[in-house]
Enzyme design. Sequence first.
Site, mmCIF file in Angstrom:
data_model
loop_
_atom_site.group_PDB
_atom_site.id
_atom_site.type_symbol
_atom_site.label_atom_id
_atom_site.label_comp_id
_atom_site.label_asym_id
_atom_site.label_seq_id
_atom_site.Cartn_x
_atom_site.Cartn_y
_atom_site.Cartn_z
ATOM 1 N N PHE A 186 -21.615 36.571 22.800
ATOM 2 C CA PHE A 186 -21.060 37.415 23.867
ATOM 3 C C PHE A 186 -20.126 38.487 23.317
ATOM 4 C CE2 PHE A 186 -17.302 38.454 26.335
ATOM 5 C CZ PHE A 186 -17.821 38.874 27.557
ATOM 6 N N GLU A 187 -19.497 38.312 22.243
ATOM 7 C CA GLU A 187 -18.274 38.990 21.836
ATOM 8 C C GLU A 187 -18.197 40.488 22.104
ATOM 9 O OE1 GLU A 187 -17.931 38.036 17.695
ATOM 10 O OE2 GLU A 187 -19.454 39.466 17.077
#
Length: 275
Positions: A186-187
């Site tokens: 996701f970062e």
Amino acid sequence: MEDRFNRKYKYPWVLLNDEPFTEDFKKRVTVLTDAPISFGLIPKEHWYQPEWIDENRARNGRLSMMAQGIIYAGKRSIIYRNMCRFNSGFFFQHELLQPFRYYWRPSVKFFCDVNYDPFVFMEDHGKIYGFTISLVEWQATIPTLWSTVKEFIGENPQYLDKENSLDFLSDDGGETYNLCHYWSNFEIADMDFWRGEAYQKFFDFLEAKGGFYYERWGDAPVHSIAASLFARHDQIHFFRDIGYRHDPFQHCPSGETWSQGRCACDPRDSFGKYF
């Protein structure tokens, strides 16, 4: 991500691959967005297993993990290891990403409308790393990672931020690693942090150990450890209002956040607990 967020902001997409994208692929992807799209080729030295890696040792490591039933352990897992190494130390160096400071990995399914700009939020609040799910790593994939981290810190104590998040990583003051990490599929992060001296020195140190291939060091623990040690704890942000899934786990907001985001997920089906 395009439907839930980027259709409103039209940030450019950068797609990278270890072989040239076909014209058919480019055509099919281009019709999905009005935002600019760049298609790039990953340099071979940034993707493939380096020649200096002892393949016999690497093979023995893979066989040992296969015997333990660990995923991404067999011969085909070399591709996975290539990806982890690339995401850990090279993607932010690609020429197509040089004009940019922040990035958001899109390799997940998003459940909710994002009604604000996370990039502006990151910049305005001085954040360098944003996550949504944190979990523990499989110890057998990183048996020497923490001892390597401690060796690096011992030789380079100047990079350790005085207001770091060591307590996220260790329950005994740094003696051992509790395996906690941010799930990097996701970062949202600041590439200038990865491009900085502390992280570059750190990655080069890890790279020289060969652990991406002799073991199975992932970009998630590598990024998490670096962000937790080399940045202030208040520079890391939990995007609790953004719902997403990457099999087999997902995060689903609740309460007003769930309704405001028109989230297509069940708040009762959400990994972990948060406050």
